[in-house]
Write a protein that holds these residues in place. Structure first.
Motif, PDB file in Angstrom:
ATOM      1  N   GLU A   1       0.837  -1.204   0.000  1.00 27.63           N
ATOM      2  CA  GLU A   1       0.000   0.000   0.000  1.00 27.63           C
ATOM      3  C   GLU A   1       0.868   1.248   0.000  1.00 27.63           C
ATOM      4  OE1 GLU A   1      -3.375   0.790   0.138  1.00 27.63           O
ATOM      5  OE2 GLU A   1      -4.077  -1.250  -0.238  1.00 27.63           O
ATOM      6  N   ASN A   2       0.295   2.353  -0.532  1.00 23.18           N
ATOM      7  CA  ASN A   2       1.040   3.597  -0.732  1.00 23.18           C
ATOM      8  C   ASN A   2       0.644   4.755   0.151  1.00 23.18           C
ATOM      9  OD1 ASN A   2       1.254   2.130  -3.371  1.00 23.18           O
ATOM     10  ND2 ASN A   2       2.551   3.888  -3.829  1.00 23.18           N
ATOM     11  N   TYR A   3      -0.596   4.775   0.602  1.00 22.43           N
ATOM     12  CA  TYR A   3      -1.107   5.960   1.294  1.00 22.43           C
ATOM     13  C   TYR A   3      -1.575   5.581   2.693  1.00 22.43           C
ATOM     14  CZ  TYR A   3      -1.058   7.229  -3.594  1.00 22.43           C
ATOM     15  OH  TYR A   3      -0.646   7.429  -4.887  1.00 22.43           O
ATOM     16  N   VAL A   4      -1.054   6.291   3.689  1.00 25.89           N
ATOM     17  CA  VAL A   4      -1.249   5.889   5.081  1.00 25.89           C
ATOM     18  C   VAL A   4      -2.731   5.809   5.458  1.00 25.89           C
ATOM     19  CG1 VAL A   4      -0.883   6.602   7.480  1.00 25.89           C
ATOM     20  CG2 VAL A   4       1.021   6.649   5.852  1.00 25.89           C
ATOM     21  N   GLN A   5      -3.460   6.885   5.142  1.00 18.46           N
ATOM     22  CA  GLN A   5      -4.880   6.927   5.527  1.00 18.46           C
ATOM     23  C   GLN A   5      -5.658   5.780   4.891  1.00 18.46           C
ATOM     24  OE1 GLN A   5      -6.565   9.476   7.497  1.00 18.46           O
ATOM     25  NE2 GLN A   5      -8.025   7.781   7.448  1.00 18.46           N
ATOM     26  N   GLU A   6      -5.475   5.637   3.580  1.00 19.21           N
ATOM     27  CA  GLU A   6      -6.176   4.572   2.853  1.00 19.21           C
ATOM     28  C   GLU A   6      -5.775   3.197   3.398  1.00 19.21           C
ATOM     29  OE1 GLU A   6      -5.393   4.562  -1.397  1.00 19.21           O
ATOM     30  OE2 GLU A   6      -6.121   2.503  -1.550  1.00 19.21           O
ATOM     31  N   PHE A   7      -4.498   3.040   3.665  1.00 23.31           N
ATOM     32  CA  PHE A   7      -4.003   1.745   4.150  1.00 23.31           C
ATOM     33  C   PHE A   7      -4.589   1.378   5.513  1.00 23.31           C
ATOM     34  CE2 PHE A   7      -0.602  -0.053   6.955  1.00 23.31           C
ATOM     35  CZ  PHE A   7      -0.931  -1.373   6.702  1.00 23.31           C
ATOM     36  N   THR A   8      -4.568   2.319   6.462  1.00 24.45           N
ATOM     37  CA  THR A   8      -5.023   1.958   7.816  1.00 24.45           C
ATOM     38  C   THR A   8      -6.514   1.628   7.816  1.00 24.45           C
ATOM     39  OG1 THR A   8      -5.282   4.310   8.355  1.00 24.45           O
ATOM     40  CG2 THR A   8      -3.231   3.250   9.029  1.00 24.45           C
ATOM     41  N   THR A   9      -7.269   2.310   6.976  1.00 26.28           N
ATOM     42  CA  THR A   9      -8.697   1.975   6.837  1.00 26.28           C
ATOM     43  C   THR A   9      -8.853   0.549   6.309  1.00 26.28           C
ATOM     44  OG1 THR A   9      -9.185   4.282   6.364  1.00 26.28           O
ATOM     45  CG2 THR A   9     -10.859   2.669   5.736  1.00 26.28           C
ATOM     46  N   LYS A  10      -8.116   0.250   5.245  1.00 23.86           N
ATOM     47  CA  LYS A  10      -8.218  -1.061   4.610  1.00 23.86           C
ATOM     48  C   LYS A  10      -7.726  -2.184   5.535  1.00 23.86           C
ATOM     49  CE  LYS A  10      -7.352  -0.083   0.200  1.00 23.86           C
ATOM     50  NZ  LYS A  10      -6.487  -0.082  -1.023  1.00 23.86           N
ATOM     51  N   ALA A  11      -6.682  -1.879   6.290  1.00 24.45           N
ATOM     52  CA  ALA A  11      -6.129  -2.901   7.187  1.00 24.45           C
ATOM     53  C   ALA A  11      -7.189  -3.348   8.199  1.00 24.45           C
ATOM     54  CB  ALA A  11      -4.891  -2.367   7.899  1.00 24.45           C
ATOM     55  N   ARG A  12      -8.083  -2.414   8.556  1.00 28.35           N
ATOM     56  CA  ARG A  12      -9.180  -2.782   9.475  1.00 28.35           C
ATOM     57  C   ARG A  12     -10.269  -3.562   8.757  1.00 28.35           C
ATOM     58  NH1 ARG A  12      -8.104   2.420  11.611  1.00 28.35           N
ATOM     59  NH2 ARG A  12      -9.607   3.350  10.179  1.00 28.35           N
ATOM     60  N   GLU A  13     -10.454  -3.285   7.470  1.00 26.64           N
ATOM     61  CA  GLU A  13     -11.579  -3.877   6.732  1.00 26.64           C
ATOM     62  C   GLU A  13     -11.321  -5.297   6.241  1.00 26.64           C
ATOM     63  OE1 GLU A  13     -13.249   0.317   4.797  1.00 26.64           O
ATOM     64  OE2 GLU A  13     -12.101  -1.081   3.563  1.00 26.64           O
ATOM     65  N   VAL A  14     -10.101  -5.551   5.806  1.00 27.31           N
ATOM     66  CA  VAL A  14      -9.809  -6.836   5.150  1.00 27.31           C
ATOM     67  C   VAL A  14      -9.903  -7.975   6.159  1.00 27.31           C
ATOM     68  CG1 VAL A  14      -8.013  -8.190   3.999  1.00 27.31           C
ATOM     69  CG2 VAL A  14      -8.426  -5.815   3.308  1.00 27.31           C
ATOM     70  N   ARG A  15     -10.706  -8.968   5.821  1.00 27.33           N
ATOM     71  CA  ARG A  15     -10.997 -10.066   6.747  1.00 27.33           C
ATOM     72  C   ARG A  15     -10.075 -11.272   6.586  1.00 27.33           C
ATOM     73  NH1 ARG A  15     -12.650  -7.580  10.481  1.00 27.33           N
ATOM     74  NH2 ARG A  15     -14.347  -6.142  10.054  1.00 27.33           N
ATOM     75  N   GLU A  16      -9.420 -11.351   5.440  1.00 24.10           N
ATOM     76  CA  GLU A  16      -8.537 -12.500   5.198  1.00 24.10           C
ATOM     77  C   GLU A  16      -7.183 -12.238   5.882  1.00 24.10           C
ATOM     78  OE1 GLU A  16      -9.500 -15.210   3.436  1.00 24.10           O
ATOM     79  OE2 GLU A  16     -11.463 -14.343   3.000  1.00 24.10           O
ATOM     80  N   PRO A  17      -6.462 -13.322   6.234  1.00 26.90           N
ATOM     81  CA  PRO A  17      -5.131 -13.118   6.811  1.00 26.90           C
ATOM     82  C   PRO A  17      -4.143 -12.663   5.737  1.00 26.90           C
ATOM     83  CG  PRO A  17      -5.578 -15.473   6.529  1.00 26.90           C
ATOM     84  CD  PRO A  17      -6.814 -14.744   6.084  1.00 26.90           C
ATOM     85  N   VAL A  18      -3.630 -11.457   5.874  1.00 28.00           N
ATOM     86  CA  VAL A  18      -2.709 -10.929   4.874  1.00 28.00           C
ATOM     87  C   VAL A  18      -1.500 -10.286   5.560  1.00 28.00           C
ATOM     88  CG1 VAL A  18      -4.515 -10.510   3.156  1.00 28.00           C
ATOM     89  CG2 VAL A  18      -3.873  -8.690   4.741  1.00 28.00           C
ATOM     90  N   GLU A  19      -0.471 -10.082   4.766  1.00 24.56           N
ATOM     91  CA  GLU A  19       0.739  -9.399   5.240  1.00 24.56           C
ATOM     92  C   GLU A  19       0.868  -8.112   4.425  1.00 24.56           C
ATOM     93  OE1 GLU A  19       4.274 -11.777   4.663  1.00 24.56           O
ATOM     94  OE2 GLU A  19       5.620 -10.099   5.095  1.00 24.56           O
TER      95      GLU A  19
END
Ligand SMILES: *Cc1c(COP(=O)(O)O)cnc(C)c1O
Length: 231
Positions: free
Chosen positions: A55-73
């Motif tokens: 990911e490139n953008y902090v705001q967008e990333f932190t939102t998405k990190a909360r949303e994504v339900r699958e285990p990801v790195e």
């Protein structure tokens, strides 16, 4: 084409390029670049076996990190302001875009609070373009020596964004140069520094990057399709 189909196709192309270069395909990891894409698209890729996202953008990333339900790195690959490092601390396993000491010092501060270590890559502006971030080839060794002294950072390798070319061969000299610079840093034998990772190659040129030694290819468009808004 579906994201799963794109992913399969990309995996085949990565394998073919690695084999052509006499490399083990397992030595190349695909970083799925998901900027501007919704959590659902990432989850679709994750269900098709993709674990690593960039990911490139902090705001967008932190939102998405909360949303994504699958285990990801997560890897952070974009330009990073020091005052935003706190928001990504502990959420990413690697930062590809460290290009100055002040940023490294802030990463040190934030990861120290977590009592954890952050893997980082030094971003190099190989072509010396004035509009691009990245340290210069001349300053690289000095920066690596300084960053190496920070106990909560581990320098793992180098990253570059070459100038844009329509021709996928256009970037090859810059990939070759990055690999050579990694050799120079490795030869300096700086304690705690390894040069095992080379983050280079995007949708248009990842095959030549693999032939030149990439271990991390950052691919967005060829996996998720065109981005909805230009960045
Ligand atoms: C957007 C981006 C990519 C992916 O580019 P594509 O051409 O869409 O594959 C790779 N690396 C960085 C740093 C990016 O910002």
């Amino acid at each position: 084409m579906s994201i799963a189909a794109n992913l399969n196709h990309l995996r085949e192309r990565i394998e073919t390029a690695a084999s052509r270069a006499g490399r083990d395909p397992a030595s190349v990891r695909l970083v799925a670049v998901s900027k501007t894409k919704p959590a659902e698209a990432l989850e679709e890729a994750a269900r098709a076996g993709q674990r690593l996202f960039g990911e490139n953008y902090v705001q967008e990333f932190t939102t998405k990190a909360r949303e994504v339900r699958e285990p990801v790195e997560w890897h952070f690959i974009g330009a990073l302001q020091s005052n935003k490092v706190r928001q990504i601390a502990g959420l990413v396993t690697m930062i590809h875009s460290v290009d100055r000491l002040s940023l490294a010092q802030e990463i040190e501060r934030q990861w120290a609070k977590l009592d954890a270590t952050c893997d980082i890559l030094i971003q190099v502006n190989v072509a010396g373009e004035t509009t691009k971030s990245g340290t210069t080839a001349e300053e690289l060794l000095t920066l690596v020596r300084e960053v190496a002294l920070l106990p909560h950072l581990r320098v793992r390798g180098l990253m570059t964004m070459p100038p844009f070319f329509d021709d996928p061969e256009g970037a090859r000299p810059y990939f070759r140069e990055l690999k050579q610079l990694a050799g120079v840093v490795a030869a300096a034998g700086i304690a705690g520094v390894s040069m095992d990772e080379l983050s280079m190659g995007m949708s248009g040129d990842f095959e030549s990057a693999i032939e030149e030694g990439a271990t991390l290819v950052r691919i967005g468009t060829s996996l998720f399709g065109e981005r909805e808004y230009p960045r």
